[in-house]
Scaffold this motif. Structure first.
Motif, mmCIF file in Angstrom:
data_model
loop_
_atom_site.group_PDB
_atom_site.id
_atom_site.type_symbol
_atom_site.label_atom_id
_atom_site.label_comp_id
_atom_site.label_asym_id
_atom_site.label_seq_id
_atom_site.Cartn_x
_atom_site.Cartn_y
_atom_site.Cartn_z
ATOM 1 N N ARG A 58 9.460 16.585 3.074
ATOM 2 C CA ARG A 58 8.099 15.615 3.054
ATOM 3 C C ARG A 58 8.438 15.268 4.608
ATOM 4 N NH1 ARG A 58 5.297 12.025 -0.903
ATOM 5 N NH2 ARG A 58 4.879 10.188 0.067
ATOM 6 N N ILE A 65 5.937 5.360 -3.027
ATOM 7 C CA ILE A 65 5.905 4.137 -3.874
ATOM 8 C C ILE A 65 7.168 3.688 -4.430
ATOM 9 C CG2 ILE A 65 4.641 3.730 -6.086
ATOM 10 C CD1 ILE A 65 2.647 5.728 -5.601
ATOM 11 N N LEU A 100 -1.074 -1.787 -3.177
ATOM 12 C CA LEU A 100 -0.816 -2.021 -2.068
ATOM 13 C C LEU A 100 -0.804 -3.379 -1.471
ATOM 14 C CD1 LEU A 100 0.235 0.392 0.112
ATOM 15 C CD2 LEU A 100 -2.048 -0.141 1.143
ATOM 16 N N LEU A 115 4.871 1.686 8.238
ATOM 17 C CA LEU A 115 3.755 0.798 7.986
ATOM 18 C C LEU A 115 4.249 -0.801 7.689
ATOM 19 C CD1 LEU A 115 1.425 3.161 5.703
ATOM 20 C CD2 LEU A 115 1.080 2.678 8.093
ATOM 21 N N THR A 117 2.940 -2.164 5.277
ATOM 22 C CA THR A 117 2.451 -2.422 3.700
ATOM 23 C C THR A 117 3.554 -1.725 2.865
ATOM 24 O OG1 THR A 117 1.045 -0.430 4.088
ATOM 25 C CG2 THR A 117 -0.218 -2.569 4.343
ATOM 26 N N ILE A 118 3.234 -2.272 1.771
ATOM 27 C CA ILE A 118 4.147 -1.351 0.436
ATOM 28 C C ILE A 118 3.396 -1.213 -0.595
ATOM 29 C CG2 ILE A 118 5.141 -3.610 -0.111
ATOM 30 C CD1 ILE A 118 7.949 -1.849 -0.682
ATOM 31 N N ALA A 119 3.646 0.180 -1.193
ATOM 32 C CA ALA A 119 2.980 0.428 -2.638
ATOM 33 C C ALA A 119 4.031 0.199 -3.679
ATOM 34 C CB ALA A 119 2.552 1.882 -2.154
ATOM 35 N N ALA A 141 10.099 6.672 -5.470
ATOM 36 C CA ALA A 141 9.967 7.887 -6.153
ATOM 37 C C ALA A 141 8.555 8.453 -5.900
ATOM 38 C CB ALA A 141 9.988 7.598 -7.499
ATOM 39 N N PRO A 142 8.365 9.330 -4.986
ATOM 40 C CA PRO A 142 7.222 10.368 -4.858
ATOM 41 C C PRO A 142 7.418 11.427 -5.854
ATOM 42 C CG PRO A 142 8.804 10.840 -3.264
ATOM 43 C CD PRO A 142 9.376 9.876 -4.080
ATOM 44 N N SER A 143 6.304 12.263 -6.045
ATOM 45 C CA SER A 143 6.243 13.329 -6.934
ATOM 46 C C SER A 143 7.582 14.247 -6.769
ATOM 47 C CB SER A 143 5.095 14.003 -6.911
ATOM 48 O OG SER A 143 4.873 14.480 -5.600
ATOM 49 N N GLU A 180 -1.317 11.757 -10.799
ATOM 50 C CA GLU A 180 -0.507 10.705 -9.920
ATOM 51 C C GLU A 180 -1.413 9.115 -10.203
ATOM 52 O OE1 GLU A 180 -1.818 13.363 -8.633
ATOM 53 O OE2 GLU A 180 0.112 14.607 -8.059
ATOM 54 N N ILE A 183 -3.989 4.403 -6.808
ATOM 55 C CA ILE A 183 -3.563 3.396 -5.550
ATOM 56 C C ILE A 183 -4.564 2.601 -5.011
ATOM 57 C CG2 ILE A 183 -2.446 3.150 -3.410
ATOM 58 C CD1 ILE A 183 -1.291 5.871 -3.773
ATOM 59 N N LEU A 194 -7.444 3.790 -2.731
ATOM 60 C CA LEU A 194 -6.775 4.797 -1.796
ATOM 61 C C LEU A 194 -6.618 6.293 -2.227
ATOM 62 C CD1 LEU A 194 -4.164 2.909 0.598
ATOM 63 C CD2 LEU A 194 -6.587 3.316 0.830
ATOM 64 N N ARG A 195 -6.189 6.082 -3.598
ATOM 65 C CA ARG A 195 -6.240 7.664 -4.393
ATOM 66 C C ARG A 195 -6.653 7.367 -5.781
ATOM 67 N NH1 ARG A 195 -0.236 10.049 -5.090
ATOM 68 N NH2 ARG A 195 -0.045 8.207 -6.523
ATOM 69 N N PRO A 223 -0.701 8.503 6.452
ATOM 70 C CA PRO A 223 -0.108 9.954 6.287
ATOM 71 C C PRO A 223 0.215 10.088 4.954
ATOM 72 C CG PRO A 223 1.100 8.448 8.034
ATOM 73 C CD PRO A 223 0.029 7.736 7.360
ATOM 74 N N ASN A 225 -2.171 11.245 2.679
ATOM 75 C CA ASN A 225 -3.239 11.374 1.997
ATOM 76 C C ASN A 225 -4.158 12.612 2.649
ATOM 77 O OD1 ASN A 225 -5.442 10.972 0.323
ATOM 78 N ND2 ASN A 225 -6.278 9.465 1.334
HETATM 79 P P1 AMP Z 1 3.374 10.472 -4.060
HETATM 80 O O1 AMP Z 1 4.562 9.614 -4.141
HETATM 81 O O2 AMP Z 1 3.695 11.748 -3.640
HETATM 82 O O3 AMP Z 1 2.570 10.454 -5.122
HETATM 83 O O4 AMP Z 1 2.471 10.026 -2.643
HETATM 84 C C1 AMP Z 1 2.577 8.551 -2.515
HETATM 85 C C2 AMP Z 1 1.194 8.319 -1.805
HETATM 86 O O5 AMP Z 1 1.114 6.920 -1.781
HETATM 87 C C3 AMP Z 1 1.374 8.479 -0.226
HETATM 88 O O6 AMP Z 1 1.142 9.879 -0.016
HETATM 89 C C4 AMP Z 1 0.437 7.369 0.353
HETATM 90 O O7 AMP Z 1 -0.709 8.272 0.347
HETATM 91 C C5 AMP Z 1 0.444 6.449 -0.721
HETATM 92 N N1 AMP Z 1 1.169 5.309 -0.295
HETATM 93 C C6 AMP Z 1 2.444 4.952 -0.339
HETATM 94 N N2 AMP Z 1 2.691 3.820 0.306
HETATM 95 C C7 AMP Z 1 1.592 3.465 0.933
HETATM 96 C C8 AMP Z 1 1.401 2.560 1.969
HETATM 97 N N3 AMP Z 1 2.032 1.560 2.437
HETATM 98 N N4 AMP Z 1 0.159 2.468 2.622
HETATM 99 C C9 AMP Z 1 -0.836 3.397 2.307
HETATM 100 N N5 AMP Z 1 -0.614 4.595 1.274
HETATM 101 C C10 AMP Z 1 0.645 4.455 0.531
#
Ligand code: AMP
Ligand code: MG
Length: 330
Positions: A58, A65, A100, A115, A117-119, A141-143, A180, A183, A194-195, A223, A225
């Motif tokens: 990646r 997230i 977020l 960024l 910000t934090i998710a 943990a992303p997918s 997923e 967001i 956002l999602r 980035p 998205n």
């Molecule tokens: P995934 O973990 O693969 O489902 O992807 C996580 C997604 O969360 C990212 O591709 C972003 O689109 C979104 N995301 C995570 N952190 C942020 C952030 N700080 N700002 C905006 N979007 C975020």
């Protein structure tokens, strides 16, 4: 290219403890969530987080997230937290809603893609929660899939993509939602999705008592998205019911695999084309979403020339399904 791991499938009584121990050692472990399997690493350990990017392939500027055990952990990761975050957490956590917020200064930029910000979210899967509680910390943990591939909703699918690249996979059965998390951006002036995901825009605006902005399809707000995402390896095409009815005879002759849901679509394939490969998808958005990725994953193993998908209905509850389908077929 393998990273040289002997990837272990963790099952049974000690599985959670083993996962916790590997994560404490700075390793990546794939864990089940109620949305999709996540590839977890200790979010406070930049070396561990780095392994997520390496295993997935990646890009480093795609934010992750962070999963926390409960709402009390919010202040460890975020600052200037609005009341709305607590109201939403009370209603939807544990659950498939990611918030977020403004990041706390100490959070390493490798987690947030640079960024400010934090998710954050509290996942609902009992095994993931047990691991988080055992760690008493946050897990990025992303997918648990290679970059741009389908998100896994069963452990076998994780192994297929990441075997040899991560320390372990925790077996947790099939994921409940299969798509997923939603967001929601609480940093922008007006809350905005956002999602699209299992928690709908309507549920969010009802909870907040104010308008929640809709996602603009395919706008690259951050980035990660991106327009082409969540894709099977077999080329996939989205057709309206009318297009399907008109084009099925021609498409059927070309080793296509059909995913249909309408009665008309089924009748068309049933009566005219005995050798055609097809599957009936559920007619509710929740079930369609739950089965989408695993169905595409299974069809990928069959060597069809293309996947033809009948476009599901539009409307708020179908938004997440339609979003993923348009990306899968982009
Ligand atoms: P995934 O973990 O693969 O489902 O992807 C996580 C997604 O969360 C990212 O591709 C972003 O689109 C979104 N995301 C995570 N952190 C942020 C952030 N700080 N700002 C905006 N979007 C975020
Ligand atoms: Mg992903």
């Amino acid at each position: 290219m393998s990273q040289g791991y002997n990837t272990v499938l963790l099952t049974g009584e000690d599985a959670v403890n083993q996962a916790v121990s590997l994560l404490q050692q700075g390793e990546c472990v794939a864990l089940p969530t109620e949305t999709v399997y996540g590839l977890a690493a200790d979010a406070s350990n930049p070396d561990a987080v780095d392994k997520i990017f390496t295993a997935k392939g990646r890009p480093k500027n795609h934010p992750l997230i962070v999963h926390i055990p409960d709402v009390s952990h919010l202040t460890r990761w975020a600052v200037d937290i609005p009341e709305t975050a607590y109201a939403l957490a009370a209603q939807f956590w544990p659950g498939p809603l990611t918030l977020l917020l403004k990041k706390a200064p100490h959070v390493d930029s490798c987690v947030t893609g640079g960024l400010d910000t934090i998710a954050l979210r509290v996942p609902a899967h009992p095994l993931f929660l047990a691991v988080l509680t055992g760690l008493d910390g946050g897990l990025a943990a992303p997918s648990a899939n290679r970059y741009k591939q389908l998100s896994p909703t069963i452990a076998e699918q994780v192994t297929r993509g990441l075997d040899g690249r991560i320390a372990a996979v925790l077996e947790g059965g099939a994921c409940d939602h299969g798509l997923e998390s939603t967001i929601l951006d609480l940093v922008s002036e007006q809350p905005r999705v956002l999602r699209a995901g299992p928690i709908s825009q309507q549920q969010l605006s009802d909870a907040l008592g104010c308008k929640v902005e809709l996602p603009v399809q395919h706008v690259e707000v951050v980035p990660g998205n991106v327009k082409a995402h969540y894709q099977p390896t077999t080329p996939a095409k989205l057709l309206s019911t009318e297009q399907l009815l008109a084009q099925a005879p021609e498409l059927a002759s070309g080793n296509s695999y059909f995913l249909v849901w309408s009665e008309q679509g089924q009748k068309q394939l049933e009566t005219k084309h005995t050798k055609v490969q097809w599957r009936v998808m559920p007619t509710t958005a929740a079930e369609f979403g739950q089965q989408l990725y695993v169905t595409l994953y299974q069809i990928d193993q069959l060597g069809a020339a293309q996947i033809i998908i009948e476009q599901p209905p539009q409307g708020d509850e179908w938004r997440a399904v339609n979003d993923r389908l348009s990306r899968a077929t982009s």
